[in-house]
Enzyme design. Sequence first.
Site, PDB file in Angstrom:
ATOM      1  N   PHE A 115      43.103  43.410  46.279  1.00  0.00           N
ATOM      2  CA  PHE A 115      42.409  42.657  47.320  1.00  0.00           C
ATOM      3  C   PHE A 115      43.300  42.551  48.559  1.00  0.00           C
ATOM      4  O   PHE A 115      44.470  42.207  48.463  1.00  0.00           O
ATOM      5  CB  PHE A 115      42.052  41.252  46.802  1.00  0.00           C
ATOM      6  CG  PHE A 115      41.449  40.369  47.855  1.00  0.00           C
ATOM      7  CD1 PHE A 115      40.205  40.657  48.387  1.00  0.00           C
ATOM      8  CD2 PHE A 115      42.132  39.257  48.327  1.00  0.00           C
ATOM      9  CE1 PHE A 115      39.644  39.852  49.380  1.00  0.00           C
ATOM     10  CE2 PHE A 115      41.583  38.445  49.313  1.00  0.00           C
ATOM     11  CZ  PHE A 115      40.343  38.753  49.838  1.00  0.00           C
ATOM     12  N   GLN A 116      42.730  42.843  49.696  1.00  0.00           N
ATOM     13  CA  GLN A 116      43.438  42.836  50.987  1.00  0.00           C
ATOM     14  C   GLN A 116      44.686  43.724  50.966  1.00  0.00           C
ATOM     15  O   GLN A 116      45.682  43.423  51.618  1.00  0.00           O
ATOM     16  CB  GLN A 116      43.787  41.405  51.423  1.00  0.00           C
ATOM     17  CG  GLN A 116      42.526  40.596  51.793  1.00  0.00           C
ATOM     18  CD  GLN A 116      42.828  39.307  52.530  1.00  0.00           C
ATOM     19  OE1 GLN A 116      43.871  38.700  52.342  1.00  0.00           O
ATOM     20  NE2 GLN A 116      41.898  38.886  53.375  1.00  0.00           N
TER      21      GLN A 116
END
Lengths: 554, 92
Positions: A115-116
């Site tokens: 994530f990210q």
Amino acid sequence: MTESKTLTGSSLLFEVLKDHGVQHVFGYPGGAIMPIYDALYDSDVKHFLCRHEQGAAFSAVGYARAAGTVGVCFATSGPGATNLITGLADALADSIPVVAITGQVPTAAMGSDAFQEIDIFGLSLACTKHSFQVTDINELEKVLHQAFEIALEGRHGPVLVDIPKDIQLAEVTQRLDKLSHLKNKVQLPLADISKALELLTHAKQPILYVGGGVGMANAVEEVREFAEKTGMPSVSTLKGLGAINPDNENYLGMLGMHGTKAANIAVQESDLLVVVGARFDDRVTGKLDEFAPNAKVIHFDIDTAEINKRRTADAAILGDLKGNLPLLTTNLEISVWQQRLQQMKTDFAWRYDHPGDNIYAPAVLKTVSDLMPSNTCVTTDVGQHQMWAAQHMAFNDPSNFLTSAGMGTMGFGLPAAIGAQISRPHDTVIAVSGDGSIMMNIQELATIKRYQIPVKIVLIDNAKLGMVRQWQDLFFDGRLSETDLSDNPDFVMLSRAFDIKSQKITKKSEIKAAVEEMLDHDGPYLLQVQIDAAENVWPLVPPNTANDKMMEGA
Amino acid sequence: MNPMTLNKYQLVIMADDKQVVLERILQVTRYRGFLINAMNAEVNTGNNVATITMTVSSDRPISLLVDQINKLIDIKGVKVDNSEVQIQQYSA
């Protein structure tokens, strides 16, 4: 190495920032940079929360340019980091020392499409001077020192340091002893001083071509002294504006696509160009093969790669301009050339007697320039207003005119002005913007509101993407494609929503009082100036055309 | 179809043995308008210096690429093999 108290990577970052005298940073928090923001909580560094990471990057650029120091910005991983990229590219194109710190997902998660997670290290290769990714806590301090040194060494530029979250949290007990960690590359200096002196001696029509490198080299005084002592007529690039005293009788103004007629003709007729901290940019030269066709070239630069890149130098002097330029000071017998150019400067002087009641943008910018305090710092966005500001405002130092010259980035002006004002709290800072550009980073009005930053905004509003519209009219048969902005928001109402005092003017009779009110106001202020949508920037050298074949408007 | 004359050069690049150094060289080489015809990289683990040998071709002067590679922070030096060869490439 010195034993010291145990520090986390995040706390160590702030220790190194302190070592380098960093007092202010611009940024935006997020998941992968939370340990750094936690350490910020206990730090003496003042953080300015911008409302977009691009705003943080441009504020760091404005800070660096206005104060002649390194600007620092923070962003989290993924979208936070990618949002910095335009600002870093801008800093690379204009050689601005910026250190960007990005958070990264933990090392164990790197490469897993977490994530990210984005490979900002890979993305940074084309838009930074150098970049680091720290995967060992024992490397962190050295890397951070190197980042500052690289940003300021030689030709300045942006450096990115990507720090995974586990490195931010890891502990270190040893500090490095010394601040200098750069390996100096040995380069043979190019120094054709005697050749340059010979060229100067034989020159009958020399021109001093001044670029942004003069300010970066802290050599304004030396360049002015050289111009005064030799009496050599001078011209400036966009980024060089302010280096030559605007009152110098032999200074002809900006050259290039929207340069003055006198500057462009003088360069075309010159027999010698003394180039200081400039790089023959295509917006300067027009058609390169026909640029200053009879001129020999003496090229001063700090960057070897600029010598002979676009124009062969007859003499190249590489290194510190401050020390090198005075070596060339000599008596020149060029009075006939000087007089001819002074006459041309008079004959082609700007005129402000625009007919009608509507506001002529050059006139309002001339009024701002005449009324603003002497050490005012002006930033611009990109487009027609930028060129009008460059043409019609006078600057007494390059650090007083901050514009996105190389990258030409719309959205630069407002956040750069915020950074400039933070670095120079006692000077007036004015952002000259356009109605297209200001919307690119309009969220930074919230930064102005939060910190009550007293930036003055002069918004030149033609309800158009004016420069693109001008080109569509001139070079695309008037086919106006996606340049109409007549549905802009009400800028006065918008400003008031951010507690920023504002006023709109539409008639030339209102200019002086409105500018005085803006300058007298203690806090932030937005002055919306409605101009004729059909107004063009003149003169204009069409693309791939020699600079003496400029178009001139009515 | 116009023949484009390309000059071919061999470069020997000495660099710090950093994981990213090849990416940096590749990026600069492509961006500055040079094609890579061959490449070999070796590391001396004793001094952590990488030696990269690269054959490139372009219609641009080799000094353009050498100066830009030399600017990279991790690069220790660049040498050009002077035996320049001209090749012709037909562009579509």
